[in-house]
Scaffold this motif. Structure first.
Motif, PDB file in Angstrom:
ATOM      1  N   PRO A  53     -34.539  81.430  40.801  1.00  0.00           N
ATOM      2  CA  PRO A  53     -34.265  82.444  39.785  1.00  0.00           C
ATOM      3  C   PRO A  53     -32.767  82.492  39.483  1.00  0.00           C
ATOM      4  O   PRO A  53     -31.946  82.337  40.391  1.00  0.00           O
ATOM      5  CB  PRO A  53     -34.737  83.735  40.450  1.00  0.00           C
ATOM      6  CG  PRO A  53     -34.583  83.486  41.912  1.00  0.00           C
ATOM      7  CD  PRO A  53     -34.822  82.016  42.123  1.00  0.00           C
ATOM      8  N   ASP A  79     -33.855  84.576  34.006  1.00  0.00           N
ATOM      9  CA  ASP A  79     -34.154  86.002  33.905  1.00  0.00           C
ATOM     10  C   ASP A  79     -33.532  86.596  32.642  1.00  0.00           C
ATOM     11  O   ASP A  79     -32.750  87.539  32.693  1.00  0.00           O
ATOM     12  CB  ASP A  79     -33.643  86.715  35.165  1.00  0.00           C
ATOM     13  CG  ASP A  79     -34.128  88.147  35.271  1.00  0.00           C
ATOM     14  OD1 ASP A  79     -35.114  88.491  34.591  1.00  0.00           O
ATOM     15  OD2 ASP A  79     -33.528  88.918  36.041  1.00  0.00           O
ATOM     16  N   ASN A  82     -35.001  90.881  30.935  1.00  0.00           N
ATOM     17  CA  ASN A  82     -34.383  90.844  32.255  1.00  0.00           C
ATOM     18  C   ASN A  82     -35.146  91.764  33.196  1.00  0.00           C
ATOM     19  O   ASN A  82     -35.289  92.955  32.946  1.00  0.00           O
ATOM     20  CB  ASN A  82     -32.914  91.277  32.152  1.00  0.00           C
ATOM     21  CG  ASN A  82     -32.216  91.272  33.505  1.00  0.00           C
ATOM     22  OD1 ASN A  82     -32.082  92.300  34.135  1.00  0.00           O
ATOM     23  ND2 ASN A  82     -31.788  90.104  33.935  1.00  0.00           N
ATOM     24  N   SER A 128     -38.348  88.062  39.236  1.00  0.00           N
ATOM     25  CA  SER A 128     -38.262  86.671  38.785  1.00  0.00           C
ATOM     26  C   SER A 128     -38.879  85.730  39.815  1.00  0.00           C
ATOM     27  O   SER A 128     -39.557  84.754  39.463  1.00  0.00           O
ATOM     28  CB  SER A 128     -36.800  86.281  38.537  1.00  0.00           C
ATOM     29  OG  SER A 128     -36.237  87.057  37.498  1.00  0.00           O
TER      30      SER A 128
END
Length: 315
Positions: A10, A44, A70, A76
């Protein structure tokens, strides 16, 4: 036949460090592992565009999964794992950060440990940290609070290796949506760890500030909120017993005439109010938790698709 791997990374606005990390993965990962590895980068919803292309990857391929919004690091990871569980056949999945503080060479240690413990998730346990004294100080406090409130010990973060047989279980654990390591502890999926040293960030500055660290710590505790609530209630009852004992002492002093006028009644009533308030708040918290347990929870394996924008294969 050699095992196949997926590394879930991520990232949010960490393109420069990510590029350097890919280079280090090429250099440090064992050749037999690298040749059978796919990188899944979970973007993200970065606010900064990627200015330079990814460096050549010596494994199988690089996939870039972009999110609509986000969501934060932990969510994530849950989305990345859920995507792998549904779309990328593999034997093992590695979760690591994009900043380089999770050293690619340590993946080799986790792979070796996984060969010995094939049915367990393997975490990288930090035996040495490079953060400031203030960070290490509060991290010790966090670990102590986590143990006292949950009855569990946490000595690791996100850096881990998940075997395929546990991946399908893991993506159906709703708690990983809030906190990945805490969710695994809560799920009772067996896990083990290997001691590692935390590496240094490869580029840029950390996105984590003091407030974010506190929120991260609280989210880890929150995934075991039922246990925490009961422990708080027990603590409240014990404190109430202590308060009652003090009230009897105060009454005894007043009877024998050693109490200052007005002091006994003021202190006694204050202790009684505090005792009742703490007990009622703790009891209310327990009932809230019991009500929460009866509701339908967010399951990453089912609901992750709502947040996936595009998935591109690079190279």
């Amino acid at each position: 036949m050699a095992e196949s791997f997926v590394i879930v990374i991520p990232q949010f606005n960490d393109w420069e460090a990510l590029n350097l990390l890919i280079v280090k993965i090429n250099q440090d990962l064992a050749p037999e592992t690298l040749s059978n590895t796919t990188l899944l980068i979970v973007d993200d919803c970065s606010s900064k565009d990627q200015t330079t292309p990814f460096p050549p990857f010596n494994g199988k391929e690089v996939k870039l999964l972009r999110l609509y919004r986000n969501l934060g690091h932990q969510k994530s990871i849950a989305i990345g794992l859920s995507y792998v569980a549904e779309h990328i056949p593999c034997d093992k999945v590695v979760v690591m950060d994009a900043d380089g503080e999770d050293a690619p060479a340590d993946i080799n240690l986790m792979v070796a440990k996984s060969m010995q413990e094939p049915g367990k998730i393997i975490f990288a346990e930090r035996k040495k940290r490079n953060e400031s004294f203030l960070f290490r100080f509060f991290y010790v406090i966090y670990k102590h609070l986590f143990k006292q409130l949950t009855g569990k010990v946490i000595t690791f973060g996100n850096f881990s290796l998940v075997p395929q047989r546990r991946l399908q279980n893991l993506v159906r654990v709703s708690e990983i949506w809030n906190n990945y390591p805490g969710g695994i502890i809560r799920s009772r999926i067996p896990y083990d760890s290997v001691p590692t040293d935390r590496a240094k960030r490869l580029a840029g500055n950390s996105q984590m500030n003091f407030v974010s660290l506190i929120l991260h710590g609280l989210s880890a505790i929150s995934v075991m909120v039922d246990t925490t609530a009961v422990r708080i209630l027990i603590f409240s009852i014990l404190m109430s017993i202590v308060a009652v004992a003090f009230i009897f002492v105060i009454l005894f002093l007043k009877v024998i005439g050693n109490a200052t006028p007005g002091w006994a009644s003021t202190l006694g009533s204050t202790l009684m109010i505090l005792m009742l308030q703490s007990f009622m708040i703790s009891l209310f918290l327990v009932f809230m938790v019991l009500q929460y347990r009866s509701q339908q929870h967010f399951i990453p394996a089912i609901h992750y698709r709502d947040f996936v924008d595009t998935v591109d294969t690079i190279g």
